[in-house]
Design a protein around this motif. Structure first.
Motif, PDB file in Angstrom:
ATOM      1  N   MET A 157      35.865 -33.649 -60.136  1.00  0.00           N
ATOM      2  CA  MET A 157      36.813 -32.863 -60.926  1.00  0.00           C
ATOM      3  C   MET A 157      36.087 -31.895 -61.874  1.00  0.00           C
ATOM      4  O   MET A 157      35.075 -32.156 -62.225  1.00  0.00           O
ATOM      5  N   GLU A 200      46.578 -41.462 -51.756  1.00  0.00           N
ATOM      6  CA  GLU A 200      47.066 -40.989 -53.024  1.00  0.00           C
ATOM      7  C   GLU A 200      48.471 -40.825 -53.586  1.00  0.00           C
ATOM      8  O   GLU A 200      48.916 -40.825 -54.443  1.00  0.00           O
ATOM      9  N   ASN A 260      49.713 -30.684 -56.416  1.00  0.00           N
ATOM     10  CA  ASN A 260      49.104 -31.181 -55.431  1.00  0.00           C
ATOM     11  C   ASN A 260      49.249 -30.576 -54.044  1.00  0.00           C
ATOM     12  O   ASN A 260      50.308 -30.366 -53.600  1.00  0.00           O
ATOM     13  N   ASP A 308      41.962 -40.951 -64.087  1.00  0.00           N
ATOM     14  CA  ASP A 308      41.713 -39.643 -64.573  1.00  0.00           C
ATOM     15  C   ASP A 308      43.063 -38.816 -64.823  1.00  0.00           C
ATOM     16  O   ASP A 308      43.048 -38.305 -65.788  1.00  0.00           O
ATOM     17  N   TYR A 309      43.823 -38.636 -63.749  1.00  0.00           N
ATOM     18  CA  TYR A 309      45.195 -38.172 -63.797  1.00  0.00           C
ATOM     19  C   TYR A 309      45.704 -38.488 -65.067  1.00  0.00           C
ATOM     20  O   TYR A 309      46.546 -37.830 -65.831  1.00  0.00           O
ATOM     21  N   HIS A 361      40.915 -31.283 -59.337  1.00  0.00           N
ATOM     22  CA  HIS A 361      40.337 -32.209 -58.361  1.00  0.00           C
ATOM     23  C   HIS A 361      40.497 -31.907 -57.163  1.00  0.00           C
ATOM     24  O   HIS A 361      41.120 -31.274 -56.540  1.00  0.00           O
ATOM     25  N   TYR A 408      40.197 -36.934 -52.898  1.00  0.00           N
ATOM     26  CA  TYR A 408      40.671 -38.047 -53.652  1.00  0.00           C
ATOM     27  C   TYR A 408      39.832 -39.328 -53.252  1.00  0.00           C
ATOM     28  O   TYR A 408      39.563 -39.677 -52.170  1.00  0.00           O
ATOM     29  N   GLN A 409      39.492 -40.257 -54.146  1.00  0.00           N
ATOM     30  CA  GLN A 409      39.129 -41.490 -54.022  1.00  0.00           C
ATOM     31  C   GLN A 409      39.731 -42.426 -54.914  1.00  0.00           C
ATOM     32  O   GLN A 409      40.433 -42.146 -56.209  1.00  0.00           O
ATOM     33  N   TYR A 427      40.908 -42.121 -59.243  1.00  0.00           N
ATOM     34  CA  TYR A 427      41.074 -40.848 -59.516  1.00  0.00           C
ATOM     35  C   TYR A 427      42.478 -40.949 -60.687  1.00  0.00           C
ATOM     36  O   TYR A 427      42.507 -40.059 -61.218  1.00  0.00           O
ATOM     37  N   GLU A 428      43.418 -41.828 -60.072  1.00  0.00           N
ATOM     38  CA  GLU A 428      44.616 -41.867 -60.701  1.00  0.00           C
ATOM     39  C   GLU A 428      44.506 -42.116 -62.175  1.00  0.00           C
ATOM     40  O   GLU A 428      45.298 -41.914 -63.031  1.00  0.00           O
ATOM     41  N   SER A 440      32.759 -37.599 -55.277  1.00  0.00           N
ATOM     42  CA  SER A 440      32.833 -38.762 -56.456  1.00  0.00           C
ATOM     43  C   SER A 440      33.313 -38.068 -57.597  1.00  0.00           C
ATOM     44  O   SER A 440      34.152 -37.312 -57.657  1.00  0.00           O
ATOM     45  N   ALA A 441      33.285 -38.797 -58.682  1.00  0.00           N
ATOM     46  CA  ALA A 441      33.847 -38.456 -60.025  1.00  0.00           C
ATOM     47  C   ALA A 441      33.639 -36.879 -60.145  1.00  0.00           C
ATOM     48  O   ALA A 441      34.462 -36.523 -61.203  1.00  0.00           O
TER      49      ALA A 441
END
Length: 165
Positions: A23, A68, A56, A154-155, A144, A147-148, A151-152, A19-20
């Motif tokens: 990270m 991702e 990554n 947050d990135y 992180h 990936y869900q 997330y991008e 989940s969130a």
């Protein structure tokens, strides 16, 4: 169950559980490494000091990695002129598996080969994908796991923060 099938099932299961909160903020100097790139050149992390790096770790059998990768390609293009780079470290034992993946998910950022998992072990990679944000001083700042979709965002927020420093 074959070992590779078990690893895929575990990866997918972890991805669904993430989940969130997957990270975390981290601190400490990112371990240096030199790996062969897809272009055939050696790339050393230390040589990129002064740039913000999205490191990554991915594998061809990882479904979330497939989702991702196009986002990471767009993110590198968006921030490249601000001193930002994506380094994607492949951990497949056989390069052909990764090349087939990249034929179906083409990207422009640097692909690096870690077939013996030496670098992924130094970064204690426990899930695929794993992404580490590294600041201009070579300090690991965010990590992180998995990936869900989303997330991008947050990135991008973390990259903006790090390029402004």
């Amino acid at each position: 169950m074959k070992a590779s099938t078990w690893v895929i099932a575990l990866c997918l299961g972890l991805g669904m559980l993430m989940s969130a909160s997957a990270m975390a903020e981290v601190s400490g100097t990112a371990p240096d490494f030199t790996l062969k790139s897809r272009s055939g050149d050696n790339l050393r992390l230390e040589d990129l000091r002064g740039e913000v790096i999205m490191l990554n770790f991915w594998a061809s059998w990882c479904g979330p990695c497939r989702q991702e990768m196009p986002h990471m390609d767009a993110i590198e293009e968006e921030f490249r002129d601000y001193g930002f780079r994506v380094l994607a470290v492949n951990v497949d034992q056989h390069r052909d598996d990764a090349e087939r993946f990249l034929d179906s998910v083409p990207v422009d950022f640097a692909i690096l080969w870690d077939h013996d998992s030496t670098v992924s072990e130094r970064y204690d990679v426990q899930a695929m994908p794993t992404t580490v944000m590294i600041d201009r001083n070579g300090e690991a700042r965010y990590i992180h796991h998995g990936y869900q979709p989303g997330y991008e965002d947050d990135y991008r927020a973390q990259i903006r923060e790090l390029i402004r420093e």
